[in-house]
Design a protein around this motif. Structure first.
Motif, mmCIF file in Angstrom:
data_model
loop_
_atom_site.group_PDB
_atom_site.id
_atom_site.type_symbol
_atom_site.label_atom_id
_atom_site.label_comp_id
_atom_site.label_asym_id
_atom_site.label_seq_id
_atom_site.Cartn_x
_atom_site.Cartn_y
_atom_site.Cartn_z
ATOM 1 N N LEU A 143 0.822 -1.208 0.000
ATOM 2 C CA LEU A 143 0.000 0.000 0.000
ATOM 3 C C LEU A 143 0.859 1.263 0.000
ATOM 4 N N ALA A 144 1.904 1.268 0.820
ATOM 5 C CA ALA A 144 2.761 2.460 0.922
ATOM 6 C C ALA A 144 3.510 2.713 -0.379
ATOM 7 N N ILE A 185 6.615 4.701 -23.545
ATOM 8 C CA ILE A 185 7.968 4.270 -23.894
ATOM 9 C C ILE A 185 8.741 3.765 -22.686
ATOM 10 N N VAL A 186 8.645 4.474 -21.561
ATOM 11 C CA VAL A 186 9.416 4.070 -20.388
ATOM 12 C C VAL A 186 8.949 2.723 -19.853
ATOM 13 N N HIS A 187 7.690 2.354 -20.130
ATOM 14 C CA HIS A 187 7.182 1.087 -19.618
ATOM 15 C C HIS A 187 7.589 -0.115 -20.466
ATOM 16 N N TYR A 188 8.291 0.129 -21.560
ATOM 17 C CA TYR A 188 8.849 -1.011 -22.298
ATOM 18 C C TYR A 188 9.795 -1.794 -21.387
ATOM 19 N N PHE A 189 10.436 -1.069 -20.457
ATOM 20 C CA PHE A 189 11.389 -1.692 -19.543
ATOM 21 C C PHE A 189 10.795 -1.906 -18.154
ATOM 22 N N GLY A 190 9.488 -1.670 -18.016
ATOM 23 C CA GLY A 190 8.870 -1.735 -16.693
ATOM 24 C C GLY A 190 8.010 -2.959 -16.499
ATOM 25 N N THR A 191 7.080 -2.840 -15.546
ATOM 26 C CA THR A 191 6.134 -3.918 -15.245
ATOM 27 C C THR A 191 4.735 -3.321 -15.219
ATOM 28 N N PRO A 192 3.822 -3.756 -16.133
ATOM 29 C CA PRO A 192 4.051 -4.696 -17.231
ATOM 30 C C PRO A 192 4.974 -4.110 -18.278
ATOM 31 N N GLY A 193 5.686 -4.987 -19.012
ATOM 32 C CA GLY A 193 6.694 -4.527 -19.951
ATOM 33 C C GLY A 193 6.445 -4.993 -21.369
ATOM 34 N N ILE A 232 0.291 -4.532 -9.082
ATOM 35 C CA ILE A 232 1.658 -4.813 -9.524
ATOM 36 C C ILE A 232 2.559 -5.177 -8.347
ATOM 37 N N PHE A 233 2.516 -4.380 -7.290
ATOM 38 C CA PHE A 233 3.367 -4.658 -6.135
ATOM 39 C C PHE A 233 2.951 -5.949 -5.430
ATOM 40 N N PHE A 234 1.674 -6.231 -5.430
ATOM 41 C CA PHE A 234 1.217 -7.498 -4.849
ATOM 42 C C PHE A 234 1.878 -8.669 -5.571
ATOM 43 N N ALA A 235 1.880 -8.613 -6.894
ATOM 44 C CA ALA A 235 2.464 -9.695 -7.685
ATOM 45 C C ALA A 235 3.971 -9.799 -7.447
ATOM 46 N N LEU A 236 4.643 -8.642 -7.367
ATOM 47 C CA LEU A 236 6.099 -8.657 -7.197
ATOM 48 C C LEU A 236 6.516 -9.062 -5.789
ATOM 49 N N PHE A 237 5.792 -8.593 -4.789
ATOM 50 C CA PHE A 237 6.198 -8.828 -3.394
ATOM 51 C C PHE A 237 5.763 -10.193 -2.873
#
Length: 239
Positions: A143-144, A185-193, A232-237
């Motif tokens: 959340l934070a 463009i910046v999200h080509y390298f991000g999540t989702p990518g 996104i953070f839920f999936a990553l963490f």
């Protein structure tokens, strides 16, 4: 108003600044200039280090926008302005009824965009892997970090363009186009990518800039982005 008579240099300047910040965000993510070590899990330390460094950039950028636009630009940071007239966009299916306003559109798109993000994240990040739910401190960090990340990216990729373009009397489509291009463009390298990430981020950049322009506020942009980042953070963490 004749846009040709308006000075274009403020828009060019803020565009160059945002273009410069975009690769800097990737560098901060990769290089971890702060490299804090406060928690047991590396992913928490890495994200905290990244978020704090980015917030420094955000404060500087807000100062630059204030210098270019004054209080008129900062007014877009208002969280109380949640309603406004919807400008029709038939090409994307936005054809509001006479009684529909941003209270309806914002709510509906918050649900749709969050749901689509969840589907894309499932196939790009989660598919085939198990999740481990950590209520504490995992949920608190999710959340934070979702809130601070959403705030930072809305300042960089939306607020900066909206405030400057509006202040100097240019078409709102200029702000929406710049927001879509840079965020995509910046999200080509991000999540989702990849290409799916670029297309989704470009649309979201365009839509959230539209929300700021038409409500004269920050609420829907921040809320919708926050909900996305929670997913996104839920999936990553929780992997």
């Amino acid at each position: 108003m004749d846009n040709r008579r308006q000075p274009i240099w403020p828009i060019a300047l803020i565009t160059l600044i945002v273009i410069g910040i975009a690769p800097l965000l990737l560098w901060i993510r990769k290089s971890e200039p702060l490299a804090l070590q406060l928690f047991d899990r590396d992913i928490y330390n890495q994200e905290l280090s990244y978020q704090l460094a980015v917030l420094v950039l955000v404060v500087i950028l807000i100062g630059i926008v204030y210098g270019l636009t004054g209080r008129e630009g900062l007014a877009y940071l208002n969280l109380r302005k949640r309603d406004g007239t919807i400008r029709p966009e038939p090409w994307i299916g936005i054809n509001p009824k006479a009684t529909e306003t941003w209270r309806h559109l914002g709510r509906n798109f918050a649900i749709v965009i969050t749901s689509v993000t969840a589907i894309v994240i499932y196939f790009q990040v989660i598919h085939g892997d198990g999740l481990q739910l950590s209520l504490f401190p995992g949920i608190l960090f999710i959340l934070a970090f979702a809130l601070t990340n959403a705030f930072a990216e809305e300042i960089i990729f939306r607020f900066s363009f909206v405030a400057v373009v509006t202040r100097y009397g240019f078409s709102p489509y200029v702000a929406q186009g710049l927001a879509a291009a840079t965020f995509g463009i910046v999200h080509y390298f991000g999540t989702p990518g990849g290409i799916p990430g670029v297309l989704m981020a470009a649309f979201i950049g365009w839509f959230l800039a539209k929300s700021m322009l038409e409500t004269k506020g920050f609420f829907w942009a921040l809320l919708i982005h926050f909900l996305q980042d929670v997913v996104i953070f839920f999936a990553l963490f929780m992997k």
